[in-house]
Design a protein around this motif. Structure first.
Motif, PDB file in Angstrom:
ATOM      1  N   GLN A  44     -11.949 -11.184   8.064  1.00 51.69           N
ATOM      2  CA  GLN A  44     -12.103  -9.733   8.213  1.00 51.69           C
ATOM      3  C   GLN A  44     -11.295  -9.083   7.102  1.00 51.69           C
ATOM      4  O   GLN A  44     -10.304  -9.663   6.625  1.00 51.69           O
ATOM      5  CB  GLN A  44     -11.582  -9.229   9.569  1.00 51.69           C
ATOM      6  CG  GLN A  44     -12.405  -9.623  10.752  1.00 51.69           C
ATOM      7  CD  GLN A  44     -13.746  -8.894  10.780  1.00 51.69           C
ATOM      8  OE1 GLN A  44     -13.880  -7.755  10.352  1.00 51.69           O
ATOM      9  NE2 GLN A  44     -14.767  -9.576  11.283  1.00 51.69           N
ATOM     10  N   ALA A  45     -11.691  -7.901   6.701  1.00 56.00           N
ATOM     11  CA  ALA A  45     -10.945  -7.183   5.662  1.00 56.00           C
ATOM     12  C   ALA A  45     -11.282  -5.705   5.736  1.00 56.00           C
ATOM     13  O   ALA A  45     -12.322  -5.328   6.283  1.00 56.00           O
ATOM     14  CB  ALA A  45     -11.281  -7.748   4.285  1.00 56.00           C
ATOM     15  N   GLN A  46     -10.390  -4.892   5.191  1.00 57.04           N
ATOM     16  CA  GLN A  46     -10.598  -3.447   5.154  1.00 57.04           C
ATOM     17  C   GLN A  46     -10.427  -2.943   3.736  1.00 57.04           C
ATOM     18  O   GLN A  46      -9.933  -3.660   2.856  1.00 57.04           O
ATOM     19  CB  GLN A  46      -9.628  -2.757   6.108  1.00 57.04           C
ATOM     20  CG  GLN A  46      -9.884  -3.114   7.549  1.00 57.04           C
ATOM     21  CD  GLN A  46      -9.078  -2.260   8.503  1.00 57.04           C
ATOM     22  OE1 GLN A  46      -8.285  -1.416   8.102  1.00 57.04           O
ATOM     23  NE2 GLN A  46      -9.279  -2.487   9.778  1.00 57.04           N
ATOM     24  N   ASP A  47     -10.817  -1.689   3.530  1.00 57.94           N
ATOM     25  CA  ASP A  47     -10.701  -1.067   2.221  1.00 57.94           C
ATOM     26  C   ASP A  47      -9.238  -0.897   1.821  1.00 57.94           C
ATOM     27  O   ASP A  47      -8.347  -0.831   2.668  1.00 57.94           O
ATOM     28  CB  ASP A  47     -11.365   0.314   2.232  1.00 57.94           C
ATOM     29  CG  ASP A  47     -12.875   0.238   2.388  1.00 57.94           C
ATOM     30  OD1 ASP A  47     -13.485  -0.741   1.911  1.00 57.94           O
ATOM     31  OD2 ASP A  47     -13.440   1.162   2.984  1.00 57.94           O
ATOM     32  N   PHE A  48      -9.012  -0.769   0.519  1.00 57.65           N
ATOM     33  CA  PHE A  48      -7.674  -0.506   0.008  1.00 57.65           C
ATOM     34  C   PHE A  48      -7.277   0.937   0.276  1.00 57.65           C
ATOM     35  O   PHE A  48      -8.099   1.849   0.199  1.00 57.65           O
ATOM     36  CB  PHE A  48      -7.606  -0.795  -1.496  1.00 57.65           C
ATOM     37  CG  PHE A  48      -7.370  -2.240  -1.789  1.00 57.65           C
ATOM     38  CD1 PHE A  48      -6.088  -2.738  -1.921  1.00 57.65           C
ATOM     39  CD2 PHE A  48      -8.430  -3.116  -1.908  1.00 57.65           C
ATOM     40  CE1 PHE A  48      -5.869  -4.080  -2.167  1.00 57.65           C
ATOM     41  CE2 PHE A  48      -8.223  -4.459  -2.150  1.00 57.65           C
ATOM     42  CZ  PHE A  48      -6.937  -4.940  -2.290  1.00 57.65           C
ATOM     43  N   SER A  49      -6.004   1.115   0.578  1.00 58.15           N
ATOM     44  CA  SER A  49      -5.418   2.433   0.763  1.00 58.15           C
ATOM     45  C   SER A  49      -3.949   2.334   0.363  1.00 58.15           C
ATOM     46  O   SER A  49      -3.242   1.431   0.840  1.00 58.15           O
ATOM     47  CB  SER A  49      -5.547   2.876   2.218  1.00 58.15           C
ATOM     48  OG  SER A  49      -4.914   4.121   2.415  1.00 58.15           O
ATOM     49  N   GLU A  50      -3.522   3.185  -0.505  1.00 59.13           N
ATOM     50  CA  GLU A  50      -2.139   3.192  -0.982  1.00 59.13           C
ATOM     51  C   GLU A  50      -1.720   1.836  -1.541  1.00 59.13           C
ATOM     52  O   GLU A  50      -0.596   1.372  -1.349  1.00 59.13           O
ATOM     53  CB  GLU A  50      -1.190   3.669   0.105  1.00 59.13           C
ATOM     54  CG  GLU A  50      -1.487   5.095   0.559  1.00 59.13           C
ATOM     55  CD  GLU A  50      -0.529   5.606   1.606  1.00 59.13           C
ATOM     56  OE1 GLU A  50       0.640   5.161   1.634  1.00 59.13           O
ATOM     57  OE2 GLU A  50      -0.959   6.465   2.397  1.00 59.13           O
ATOM     58  N   GLY A  51      -2.662   1.165  -2.219  1.00 55.03           N
ATOM     59  CA  GLY A  51      -2.359  -0.087  -2.901  1.00 55.03           C
ATOM     60  C   GLY A  51      -2.441  -1.343  -2.058  1.00 55.03           C
ATOM     61  O   GLY A  51      -2.228  -2.433  -2.569  1.00 55.03           O
ATOM     62  N   LEU A  52      -2.755  -1.212  -0.764  1.00 52.96           N
ATOM     63  CA  LEU A  52      -2.824  -2.378   0.119  1.00 52.96           C
ATOM     64  C   LEU A  52      -4.128  -2.395   0.908  1.00 52.96           C
ATOM     65  O   LEU A  52      -4.719  -1.348   1.156  1.00 52.96           O
ATOM     66  CB  LEU A  52      -1.657  -2.374   1.110  1.00 52.96           C
ATOM     67  CG  LEU A  52      -0.244  -2.448   0.541  1.00 52.96           C
ATOM     68  CD1 LEU A  52       0.775  -2.339   1.662  1.00 52.96           C
ATOM     69  CD2 LEU A  52      -0.033  -3.717  -0.251  1.00 52.96           C
ATOM     70  N   ALA A  53      -4.536  -3.596   1.309  1.00 53.48           N
ATOM     71  CA  ALA A  53      -5.694  -3.755   2.186  1.00 53.48           C
ATOM     72  C   ALA A  53      -5.341  -4.763   3.274  1.00 53.48           C
ATOM     73  O   ALA A  53      -4.699  -5.783   3.011  1.00 53.48           O
ATOM     74  CB  ALA A  53      -6.910  -4.253   1.412  1.00 53.48           C
ATOM     75  N   ALA A  54      -5.758  -4.456   4.496  1.00 51.25           N
ATOM     76  CA  ALA A  54      -5.543  -5.375   5.612  1.00 51.25           C
ATOM     77  C   ALA A  54      -6.593  -6.473   5.564  1.00 51.25           C
ATOM     78  O   ALA A  54      -7.774  -6.200   5.340  1.00 51.25           O
ATOM     79  CB  ALA A  54      -5.632  -4.634   6.933  1.00 51.25           C
ATOM     80  N   VAL A  55      -6.171  -7.718   5.752  1.00 49.84           N
ATOM     81  CA  VAL A  55      -7.073  -8.868   5.769  1.00 49.84           C
ATOM     82  C   VAL A  55      -6.690  -9.788   6.922  1.00 49.84           C
ATOM     83  O   VAL A  55      -5.530  -9.860   7.320  1.00 49.84           O
ATOM     84  CB  VAL A  55      -7.047  -9.649   4.435  1.00 49.84           C
ATOM     85  CG1 VAL A  55      -7.574  -8.802   3.285  1.00 49.84           C
ATOM     86  CG2 VAL A  55      -5.655 -10.163   4.114  1.00 49.84           C
TER      87      VAL A  55
END
Length: 79
Positions: A44-55
């Motif tokens: 699973q992964a999410q879009d980048f925000s403030e230089g980080l992305a949740a994976v």
């Protein structure tokens, strides 16, 4: 308007110069030329925000930077 021809099951919108991609049930990221720059290896992964992305790795979530480095180790059940 379609800008790139890509061969993924899913390609998201660009955030911070990278777009989330999905192929064979694994997520990664491509740059604006359509080149995969962070390998398809996350469940699973999410879009980048403030230089980080949740994976997601091994059923836990962590955060990567725009180079694909794990900066917060997978340790969260939910994000």
């Amino acid at each position: 308007k379609k800008l790139l021809q890509v061969n993924y099951d899913y390609a998201g919108e660009f955030n911070e110069g990278l777009a989330l991609i999905l192929s064979n049930n694994l997520y990664g990221y491509m740059d604006m030329s359509g080149k995969p720059v962070i390998p398809l290896k996350f469940t699973q992964a999410q879009d980048f925000s403030e230089g980080l992305a949740a994976v997601e790795v091994d059923s836990e979530y962590g955060f990567i930077d725009r180079q694909g480095n794990m900066v917060i180790k997978p340790q969260f059940e939910y994000i």
